[in-house]
Scaffold this active site. Sequence first.
Site, PDB file in Angstrom:
ATOM      1  N   GLU A 281      -6.492  -7.900  -1.476  1.00 54.52           N
ATOM      2  CA  GLU A 281      -7.070  -7.879  -0.225  1.00 54.52           C
ATOM      3  C   GLU A 281      -8.681  -7.695  -0.485  1.00 54.52           C
ATOM      4  OE1 GLU A 281      -5.474  -5.292   2.804  1.00 54.52           O
ATOM      5  OE2 GLU A 281      -3.339  -6.018   2.282  1.00 54.52           O
TER       6      GLU A 281
ATOM      7  N   GLU B 111       0.559  -1.221  -0.022  1.00 51.46           N
ATOM      8  CA  GLU B 111      -0.022   0.245   0.064  1.00 51.46           C
ATOM      9  C   GLU B 111       0.810   1.317  -0.085  1.00 51.46           C
ATOM     10  OE1 GLU B 111      -2.422  -0.772   3.549  1.00 51.46           O
ATOM     11  OE2 GLU B 111      -4.171  -1.780   2.272  1.00 51.46           O
TER      12      GLU B 111
END
Length: 586
Positions: free
Chosen positions: A235, A159
Amino acid sequence: MTSRFQIGETDFLLDGAPHRIISGAMHYPRVHPDLWRDRIRKARLMGLNAIETYVAWNAHEPVRGHWREDGDVDLGRFLDIVAEEGMHAIVRPGPYVCAEWHNGGLPTWLTADETIRLRSSDPRYLAEVTAYLERVNAIVVPRQIDRNGSVILVQIENEYGAYGSDTAYLETLVRVTRACGITVPLTQVDQPIPHMLEGGAHPELHKTGSFGGRVDERLATLREHQPTGPLMCMEFWCGWFDHWGEKHHTTTFADSAADLDRLLAAGASVNIYMVHGGTNFGLTNGANDSGRYLPMVTSYDYDAPISESGDLTEKFRAFREVISRHAPVPDESLPEPADAPAFAVPLEAVPDPLALVATERGSFATPPSMDELGSDVVLVEYTARARGAGVLEAGIRDYAWVTRDGRPVGRLQRTIGDEALTLPDGTELRLLVEESGRVNYDTKIGEAKGLIGAPLLDGAPLVGPWQVRTFDVAGLGTAISAAGPESGSGSIVQGRIAGPVGLRGSFTLDAAADLFLDTRGWGKGYAWVNGFFLGRYWRRGPQRTLYVPAPVTRVGHNEVVLVELEDIVDATARFLTRPDLGHDVE
């Protein structure tokens, strides 16, 4: 037999044929190693063909230069079991992982140096990261699919577009990873928000997304930024995590299943986050701070399809039914949940448990932070002469018990912004400060813990000398268990006793079994069974039971130990048939 895994124009390719990844996240340090195979096998029964895991740097190297890859952090064994169960593996070694894990996975010995620019091309940071990646990849390289192993993808950073856009940093991570011998495709992950996907981009990284809803919109945005190759939600958030003092989070399994169906119907690959969450054993829980500091609870159940204790949930069955519409699902019977043994254990007290694991650190002109005192210090006592009454103000990270001339006078709590109290007249001031969990996301990763700067009394700094003691919290369980019978003379009156106090009790089992330790009637502290550090408890909730994995227990004699830092109103260890993570807490 070796295989080849590649990224094609529209699909992942396994030996040249289109292949869809249907994976689930499972973090090996959050699962007792004797249960890895059980949890992986159950994930396969749901229809998954891969297991994804983060690698937490601070779990492998808690002290600089002391590298571990055994027991609960035996990544090689975990990946081997994945292969033995006929599944592929996705490895995400960070070096930053987030994951609601302590310090986002970065070691405290690294982040204690405030002059190092984390997650950047700072040469000193990159030197440490390079050494870390070389160690991790020495485990991963021989286990890649083209070497007859299970690993099909390796992720770079995590991320990153939500944090920065240092392309030189990403370039170094890619170069080091390839130089180590990683030959499988490399990926990145970010939320499908344009500036994040752009900030974390690198030409050698295949973009994947992280999201839990608005599937069509998210996939469209991802496709705009990844014009070719397979779409993948790395995810797929099917649940959520819990903070102390908040409600227990659950998601409607039907809604989650419908979103999973949309993903698979669109032809996307998926990694379900989490398929099995596990537990923040010991002191591994992280924290968030987006204006308010909130530490994570001990459970990382995540409302996942496979519960913290390994039960197959309604969500599991709903996901399995969805997956069966798009891919083969094993035609095998599913195990049903079973109740754990229920019983009660009277506890005896061990007074002054902290003295058993105390280390005198000396005298300081100003209070040192925990980070200045060493790696992973979580409990520190600061004592100074401070005459007179007045308002005490202190920078606390994160929780402190204040005593005046040996008498308790109050608590300071960062979570509720309570960092001042009225101090009665006296001469000695003592603060016992606990780190409740390190921030795992955004810019406060690595912030100093403990007593930050000199406290103020009516606005004036309290000058030293400050006498400092640190405590080996992880060693408390063993120390209390070994304390002699003469130490067990603390006064428990009608089940009540004030802390800090150690408590211990014994029980017998006919067979090893999962257990659920009830923490109602207790204040704030830590618990162990047979020397295994279960983690933290706190009356603030929502979590009311601690999970005891069956491999921790044994036939015959067993022992439960806890350290209570506040007060106990029921000096009994009760074990319940089912977990209570706070489902009824609003």
